[in-house]
Design an enzyme around this catalytic site. Structure first.
Site, PDB file in Angstrom:
ATOM      1  N   TYR A 120       7.915  -2.845 -12.966  1.00 57.12           N
ATOM      2  CA  TYR A 120       7.287  -1.546 -13.171  1.00 57.12           C
ATOM      3  C   TYR A 120       7.843  -0.501 -12.210  1.00 57.12           C
ATOM      4  CZ  TYR A 120       3.793   2.145 -13.217  1.00 57.12           C
ATOM      5  OH  TYR A 120       3.174   3.361 -13.278  1.00 57.12           O
ATOM      6  N   GLU A 121       8.045  -0.895 -10.940  1.00 59.24           N
ATOM      7  CA  GLU A 121       8.532   0.049  -9.940  1.00 59.24           C
ATOM      8  C   GLU A 121      10.051   0.186  -9.942  1.00 59.24           C
ATOM      9  OE1 GLU A 121       6.711  -1.127  -6.198  1.00 59.24           O
ATOM     10  OE2 GLU A 121       4.914   0.005  -6.704  1.00 59.24           O
TER      11      GLU A 121
ATOM     12  N   GLU B 268      -0.637  -3.563   0.798  1.00 61.16           N
ATOM     13  CA  GLU B 268       0.788  -3.663   0.494  1.00 61.16           C
ATOM     14  C   GLU B 268       1.032  -3.451  -0.997  1.00 61.16           C
ATOM     15  OE1 GLU B 268       4.877  -4.194   0.840  1.00 61.16           O
ATOM     16  OE2 GLU B 268       3.398  -3.802   2.388  1.00 61.16           O
TER      17      GLU B 268
ATOM     18  N   TYR C 167      -1.831  -4.018  -8.144  1.00 60.53           N
ATOM     19  CA  TYR C 167      -1.209  -4.015  -9.458  1.00 60.53           C
ATOM     20  C   TYR C 167      -2.215  -4.500 -10.482  1.00 60.53           C
ATOM     21  CZ  TYR C 167       1.854  -5.129 -13.363  1.00 60.53           C
ATOM     22  OH  TYR C 167       2.430  -5.179 -14.606  1.00 60.53           O
TER      23      TYR C 167
ATOM     24  N   GLY D 212      -7.304   1.406 -17.057  1.00 66.62           N
ATOM     25  CA  GLY D 212      -8.333   2.243 -17.665  1.00 66.62           C
ATOM     26  C   GLY D 212      -9.640   1.512 -17.907  1.00 66.62           C
TER      27      GLY D 212
ATOM     28  N   GLY E 203      -8.521  -1.484 -11.389  1.00 66.85           N
ATOM     29  CA  GLY E 203      -7.943  -0.915 -10.171  1.00 66.85           C
ATOM     30  C   GLY E 203      -9.003  -0.350  -9.252  1.00 66.85           C
TER      31      GLY E 203
ATOM     32  N   TYR F 271      -5.443   7.685  -7.213  1.00 73.09           N
ATOM     33  CA  TYR F 271      -5.864   7.544  -5.817  1.00 73.09           C
ATOM     34  C   TYR F 271      -6.607   8.778  -5.323  1.00 73.09           C
ATOM     35  CZ  TYR F 271      -2.569   3.608  -5.771  1.00 73.09           C
ATOM     36  OH  TYR F 271      -1.896   2.456  -6.040  1.00 73.09           O
TER      37      TYR F 271
END
Length: 165
Positions: free
Chosen positions: A26-27, A84, A87, A94, A98, A132
């Site tokens: 993903y990153e 750290e 995910y 949604g 998270g 965030y």
């Protein structure tokens, strides 16, 4: 359908490793992903654990994780909680996973009397930044991550020299 959060156990290492790899994809950082199931096991459950991990499971299946450890603030004079990785699999975003992970970690930070709960976010990851900040976090504009790895780290440690260009 139900979400449960729990401290990772040794038998979760395979799932954690799989989720870590998904995060690297993903990153767009899979080219630097060197972790192995063995290194993850050692870091979390070896004789001198380097980190802790919180698992998010939906109906018993791992759908996310948060890997964290303690750092220290000299200005506050006490430890902090450093996140750290957090995910959540795309299909589960949604649904509050998270937010539940972050809230649980905030609770751990408060319980352990940490002065800070902090993490980094890639500057291109606007959905994460928006999430965030919507949760009350502040993205610090004046700080940059400084990193030394690989040959540069070895060379500096042994010779005190910067790499020659």
């Amino acid at each position: 359908m139900s979400l449960t959060l729990c401290a990772a156990k040794a038998d979760d290492v395979g799932a954690i490793f799989g989720l870590m790899r998904e995060l690297a994809v993903y990153e767009k950082l899979l080219d630097i992903f060197e972790a192995t199931p063995q290194s993850v096991h050692e870091a979390l459950f070896g004789p001198s654990p380097a980190a802790e991990c919180l698992m998010a499971k939906w109906d018993g299946e791992a759908v996310g994780y948060a890997l964290y450890f303690h750092n220290f603030s000299t200005f506050l004079g006490r430890r902090g909680l450093y996140l750290e990785d957090v995910y959540v699999q795309p299909s589960m975003r949604g649904k509050g996973v998270g937010q539940a992970l972050l809230r649980q970690l905030a609770g751990i930070a408060v319980e352990r009397r940490c002065g800070r709960f902090e993490w980094t976010v890639l500057d291109w990851n606007q959905p994460a930044i928006d999430f965030y900040t919507s949760q009350g976090a502040t993205v610090l504009p004046d700080w940059r991550v400084v990193r030394m790895t690989g040959e540069a780290l070895k060379r500096f440690a042994t010779h005190g020299e910067a790499p020659v260009s």
